[in-house]
Design a protein around this motif. Structure first.
Motif, PDB file in Angstrom:
ATOM      1  N   GLY A  60       0.806  -1.222   0.000  1.00 21.17           N
ATOM      2  CA  GLY A  60       0.000   0.000   0.000  1.00 21.17           C
ATOM      3  C   GLY A  60       0.835   1.266   0.000  1.00 21.17           C
ATOM      4  O   GLY A  60       0.413   2.291   0.526  1.00 21.17           O
ATOM      5  N   LYS A  61       2.024   1.211  -0.606  1.00 20.94           N
ATOM      6  CA  LYS A  61       2.923   2.364  -0.647  1.00 20.94           C
ATOM      7  C   LYS A  61       3.170   2.745  -2.103  1.00 20.94           C
ATOM      8  O   LYS A  61       3.841   2.012  -2.845  1.00 20.94           O
ATOM      9  CB  LYS A  61       4.251   2.043   0.031  1.00 20.94           C
ATOM     10  CG  LYS A  61       4.116   1.772   1.517  1.00 20.94           C
ATOM     11  CD  LYS A  61       5.464   1.463   2.123  1.00 20.94           C
ATOM     12  CE  LYS A  61       5.289   1.174   3.606  1.00 20.94           C
ATOM     13  NZ  LYS A  61       6.551   0.771   4.210  1.00 20.94           N
ATOM     14  N   PRO A  62       2.669   3.895  -2.546  1.00 22.91           N
ATOM     15  CA  PRO A  62       2.873   4.310  -3.938  1.00 22.91           C
ATOM     16  C   PRO A  62       4.355   4.473  -4.264  1.00 22.91           C
ATOM     17  O   PRO A  62       5.170   4.812  -3.409  1.00 22.91           O
ATOM     18  CB  PRO A  62       2.164   5.661  -4.028  1.00 22.91           C
ATOM     19  CG  PRO A  62       1.255   5.712  -2.848  1.00 22.91           C
ATOM     20  CD  PRO A  62       1.873   4.852  -1.787  1.00 22.91           C
ATOM     21  N   LEU A  63       4.684   4.237  -5.513  1.00 22.96           N
ATOM     22  CA  LEU A  63       6.052   4.441  -5.994  1.00 22.96           C
ATOM     23  C   LEU A  63       6.280   5.926  -6.246  1.00 22.96           C
ATOM     24  O   LEU A  63       5.333   6.667  -6.518  1.00 22.96           O
ATOM     25  CB  LEU A  63       6.289   3.643  -7.277  1.00 22.96           C
ATOM     26  CG  LEU A  63       6.249   2.126  -7.115  1.00 22.96           C
ATOM     27  CD1 LEU A  63       6.347   1.437  -8.465  1.00 22.96           C
ATOM     28  CD2 LEU A  63       7.366   1.655  -6.199  1.00 22.96           C
ATOM     29  N   PRO A  64       7.514   6.380  -6.175  1.00 18.90           N
ATOM     30  CA  PRO A  64       7.788   7.806  -6.374  1.00 18.90           C
ATOM     31  C   PRO A  64       7.667   8.237  -7.840  1.00 18.90           C
ATOM     32  O   PRO A  64       7.881   7.445  -8.761  1.00 18.90           O
ATOM     33  CB  PRO A  64       9.239   7.952  -5.893  1.00 18.90           C
ATOM     34  CG  PRO A  64       9.839   6.598  -6.069  1.00 18.90           C
ATOM     35  CD  PRO A  64       8.725   5.624  -5.848  1.00 18.90           C
ATOM     36  N   ALA A  98       3.006   5.611 -12.458  1.00 27.60           N
ATOM     37  CA  ALA A  98       2.262   5.370 -13.702  1.00 27.60           C
ATOM     38  C   ALA A  98       2.541   3.956 -14.229  1.00 27.60           C
ATOM     39  O   ALA A  98       1.633   3.294 -14.745  1.00 27.60           O
ATOM     40  CB  ALA A  98       2.628   6.412 -14.761  1.00 27.60           C
ATOM     41  N   ILE A  99       3.762   3.498 -14.081  1.00 26.03           N
ATOM     42  CA  ILE A  99       4.093   2.123 -14.472  1.00 26.03           C
ATOM     43  C   ILE A  99       3.317   1.150 -13.589  1.00 26.03           C
ATOM     44  O   ILE A  99       2.699   0.203 -14.083  1.00 26.03           O
ATOM     45  CB  ILE A  99       5.610   1.855 -14.393  1.00 26.03           C
ATOM     46  CG1 ILE A  99       6.356   2.713 -15.412  1.00 26.03           C
ATOM     47  CG2 ILE A  99       5.916   0.373 -14.601  1.00 26.03           C
ATOM     48  CD1 ILE A  99       7.866   2.676 -15.267  1.00 26.03           C
ATOM     49  N   ALA A 100       3.346   1.394 -12.296  1.00 26.14           N
ATOM     50  CA  ALA A 100       2.623   0.513 -11.370  1.00 26.14           C
ATOM     51  C   ALA A 100       1.136   0.458 -11.717  1.00 26.14           C
ATOM     52  O   ALA A 100       0.546  -0.627 -11.763  1.00 26.14           O
ATOM     53  CB  ALA A 100       2.826   0.976  -9.930  1.00 26.14           C
ATOM     54  N   ARG A 101       0.530   1.600 -11.978  1.00 31.37           N
ATOM     55  CA  ARG A 101      -0.899   1.609 -12.337  1.00 31.37           C
ATOM     56  C   ARG A 101      -1.165   0.766 -13.580  1.00 31.37           C
ATOM     57  O   ARG A 101      -2.161   0.046 -13.647  1.00 31.37           O
ATOM     58  CB  ARG A 101      -1.396   3.039 -12.552  1.00 31.37           C
ATOM     59  CG  ARG A 101      -1.695   3.774 -11.265  1.00 31.37           C
ATOM     60  CD  ARG A 101      -2.479   5.065 -11.510  1.00 31.37           C
ATOM     61  NE  ARG A 101      -1.845   5.976 -12.458  1.00 31.37           N
ATOM     62  CZ  ARG A 101      -0.946   6.895 -12.146  1.00 31.37           C
ATOM     63  NH1 ARG A 101      -0.559   7.053 -10.892  1.00 31.37           N
ATOM     64  NH2 ARG A 101      -0.430   7.686 -13.070  1.00 31.37           N
ATOM     65  N   ALA A 102      -0.271   0.838 -14.551  1.00 31.44           N
ATOM     66  CA  ALA A 102      -0.445   0.044 -15.774  1.00 31.44           C
ATOM     67  C   ALA A 102      -0.318  -1.454 -15.497  1.00 31.44           C
ATOM     68  O   ALA A 102      -0.885  -2.268 -16.220  1.00 31.44           O
ATOM     69  CB  ALA A 102       0.568   0.484 -16.827  1.00 31.44           C
ATOM     70  N   LEU A 103       0.401  -1.808 -14.447  1.00 38.20           N
ATOM     71  CA  LEU A 103       0.611  -3.218 -14.107  1.00 38.20           C
ATOM     72  C   LEU A 103      -0.430  -3.753 -13.116  1.00 38.20           C
ATOM     73  O   LEU A 103      -0.405  -4.942 -12.770  1.00 38.20           O
ATOM     74  CB  LEU A 103       2.020  -3.410 -13.536  1.00 38.20           C
ATOM     75  CG  LEU A 103       3.189  -3.028 -14.448  1.00 38.20           C
ATOM     76  CD1 LEU A 103       4.511  -3.255 -13.741  1.00 38.20           C
ATOM     77  CD2 LEU A 103       3.136  -3.782 -15.753  1.00 38.20           C
TER      78      LEU A 103
END
Length: 189
Positions: A107-111, A116-121
């Motif tokens: 539950g920790k967003p990437l910097p 945006a990469i994480a959201r796509a994955l």
């Protein structure tokens, strides 16, 4: 796949890598395939398929993440010059997939724009969670490949080419340990 077999065995031909080839493709190009792969420095499609200049269109993004610009880039070859093959190539120990996996799990967003990469994955993460398995990051990497290939196969502009047999969209996975590419989905019959 013949080129990958040469890569695995070390019997490389290094085709299409000389001044004559450079001159031949200077005026026009007609690659036989498009590869969407990861940015990972250990996964250069031209090398692991033992190809050369003008043989492949190559798009590279973290974890094979796609968006409109990447999808348009993948569409370019099949839609403008009849390129008959798209390969979505994931790989073992993908850092982008691992970072996204841990981000979602913890539950920790990437910097920065890594988020945006994480959201796509995210869809691959959800599929991997449902599937389970001994190595959830590897499961997610494979899910990302199959989901992306399926999305491209059903894309409104590519689907007609797939339906008439003019285009194959293949999902594949590269082993860093062995150098071998394994076809996961979409191999032409």
């Amino acid at each position: 796949m013949d080129g990958n077999a040469r890569w695995v065995s070390g019997d490389l031909q290094h085709p299409d890598r000389d001044p004559n080839r450079r001159q031949f493709v200077a005026g026009k190009q007609k690659p036989f395939g498009s590869v969407l792969s990861c940015i990972d420095s250990r996964v250069p499609p031209e090398l692991l398929f033992d190809t050369g200049l003008g043989d492949l269109y190559v798009m590279r993004t973290g974890g094979e993440a796609v968006g409109p610009v990447v999808t348009g880039s993948v569409e370019y070859g099949p839609m403008t010059s009849g390129t008959p093959l798209i390969v979505v190539l994931g790989h073992q120990r993908c850092g982008a997939v691992e970072a996204a996996y841990k981000s979602f799990r913890d539950g920790k967003p990437l910097p920065g724009n890594l988020e945006a990469i994480a959201r796509a994955l995210r869809p691959a993460y959800e599929q991997a969670r449902r599937q389970g398995g001994a190595d959830p990051v590897d499961t997610m990497a494979r899910a990302q490949v199959t989901l992306t290939a399926a999305n491209l196969r059903s894309n409104q502009d590519l689907a007609p080419l797939v339906k008439k047999g003019a285009l194959a969209v293949v999902g594949a996975y590269y082993s860093l340990d062995t150098g071998k590419v394994e076809v996961l989905a979409g191999a032409p019959s």
